[in-house]
Design a protein around this motif. Structure first.
Motif, PDB file in Angstrom:
ATOM      1  N   TYR A  39     136.235  74.139 200.149  1.00  0.00           N
ATOM      2  CA  TYR A  39     134.993  74.308 199.383  1.00  0.00           C
ATOM      3  C   TYR A  39     133.805  73.737 200.153  1.00  0.00           C
ATOM      4  N   GLN A  40     133.997  72.595 200.808  1.00  0.00           N
ATOM      5  CA  GLN A  40     132.919  71.993 201.597  1.00  0.00           C
ATOM      6  C   GLN A  40     132.615  72.855 202.836  1.00  0.00           C
ATOM      7  N   GLU A  43     130.359  75.553 201.609  1.00  0.00           N
ATOM      8  CA  GLU A  43     129.053  75.195 201.067  1.00  0.00           C
ATOM      9  C   GLU A  43     128.122  74.481 202.052  1.00  0.00           C
ATOM     10  N   LYS A 255     134.956  69.385 190.767  1.00  0.00           N
ATOM     11  CA  LYS A 255     134.426  70.017 191.978  1.00  0.00           C
ATOM     12  C   LYS A 255     132.903  70.074 191.984  1.00  0.00           C
ATOM     13  N   GLU A 256     132.310  70.464 190.863  1.00  0.00           N
ATOM     14  CA  GLU A 256     130.854  70.592 190.837  1.00  0.00           C
ATOM     15  C   GLU A 256     130.183  69.228 190.948  1.00  0.00           C
ATOM     16  N   HIS A 259     130.365  68.091 194.531  1.00  0.00           N
ATOM     17  CA  HIS A 259     129.382  68.746 195.393  1.00  0.00           C
ATOM     18  C   HIS A 259     127.987  68.160 195.165  1.00  0.00           C
TER      19      HIS A 259
END
Length: 268
Positions: A39-40, A43, A255-256, A259
């Motif tokens: 995910y990183q 993003e 997760k959100e 981030h």
């Protein structure tokens, strides 16, 4: 792009390198690989950062030698990647076992290079219980896990993943995460657990001068939240960022939020 970096000892370390901008170097936990930071990887380049994910020795796409699994050996592997890529100022992120390796790297090689240190669910300062440190699993429990790995590594890793998360995740996700661990070598998985069992970084915390951010789940069953208190008690310039609804895998459980907090730290 992927880099295969030859080390002083003749081994090859794999590092994924995506995007441009301020480098953010990620060090994964036991027993997975840089792929846990998918995910990183998706993003950070969008936000103007350079994602660099290292596979530690014995894991992922890196070489799997017989006996290079101490924190010193893995910190040297991180050092070799940093030197090869010519990084002078960067953010260092260590998850779980990657946390103590990031601390050891910073103290031994990177004090002038690491602008910010992020410790995510870190197995630090000590992973197992000992005198004046009643936190984490007992050494005997680590020994039991090693014995189970020698008998049935897939089953042991499947049981481990069940402890990893506090929130529900889809079965395909859980299978994906399980298979990341299977990519590792059996002997590397065992010897890295021996390092987790035996190493002690309590005396090293005071030498960290970089601003340090300790992300830790309140429901962590692998590295209890007590670890976060111990780390911030020893690292002078440190801030704890608690994740109320997360287990060990806080990057996925919230997760959100992860981030959002990651971007706040990077941009601060």
């Amino acid at each position: 792009m992927g880099h295969n970096i030859k080390t002083r000892t003749g081994h090859t370390i794999f590092a994924e390198d995506i995007g441009t901008g301020i480098p953010v170097v990620f060090v994964h936990g036991w027993p997975v690989s840089h792929k846990m930071f998918e995910y990183q990887m998706n993003e950070l380049p969008k936000q103007g950062y350079r994602f660099i994910g290292i596979d530690l020795l014995g894991f992922g796409k890196s070489d799997k030698p017989w006996n290079m699994y101490t924190y010193d050996a893995q910190a040297e592997a991180v050092h070799e990647v940093v030197e090869h890529l010519g990084l002078n100022h960067f953010v260092l992120v260590g998850f779980s076992m990657g946390g103590p390796i990031a601390i050891r790297y910073t103290n031994k090689y990177g004090a002038a290079k690491v602008d910010k240190l992020l410790l995510l669910s870190a197995a630090a300062p000590v992973f197992t219980q000992r005198d004046a440190y009643p936190f984490g699993m007992k050494k005997e429990e680590a020994d039991d896990m090693i014995a189970q790995i020698q008998t049935d590594r897939p089953n042991t890793l499947q049981n481990f993943r069940e402890m990893f998360f506090a929130q529900e995740h889809s079965e395909p996700f859980m299978e994906w995460f399980f298979h990341l661990g299977l990519e590792a070598s059996g002997h590397g998985t065992i010897q890295a657990m021996e390092a987790l069992r035996d190493e002690d970084l309590r005396d090293e915390l005071v030498h960290i001068s970089a601003p340090t951010y300790i992300f830790h789940g309140k429901k962590d069953e692998i590295c209890p939240f007590d670890f976060a208190n111990e780390m911030t008690g020893g690292i002078v310039n440190s801030t704890v960022i608690p994740f109320e609804h997360s287990g060990h895998g806080l990057l996925f459980d919230e997760k959100e939020k992860f981030h959002t907090e990651l971007m706040r730290v990077l941009q601060g």
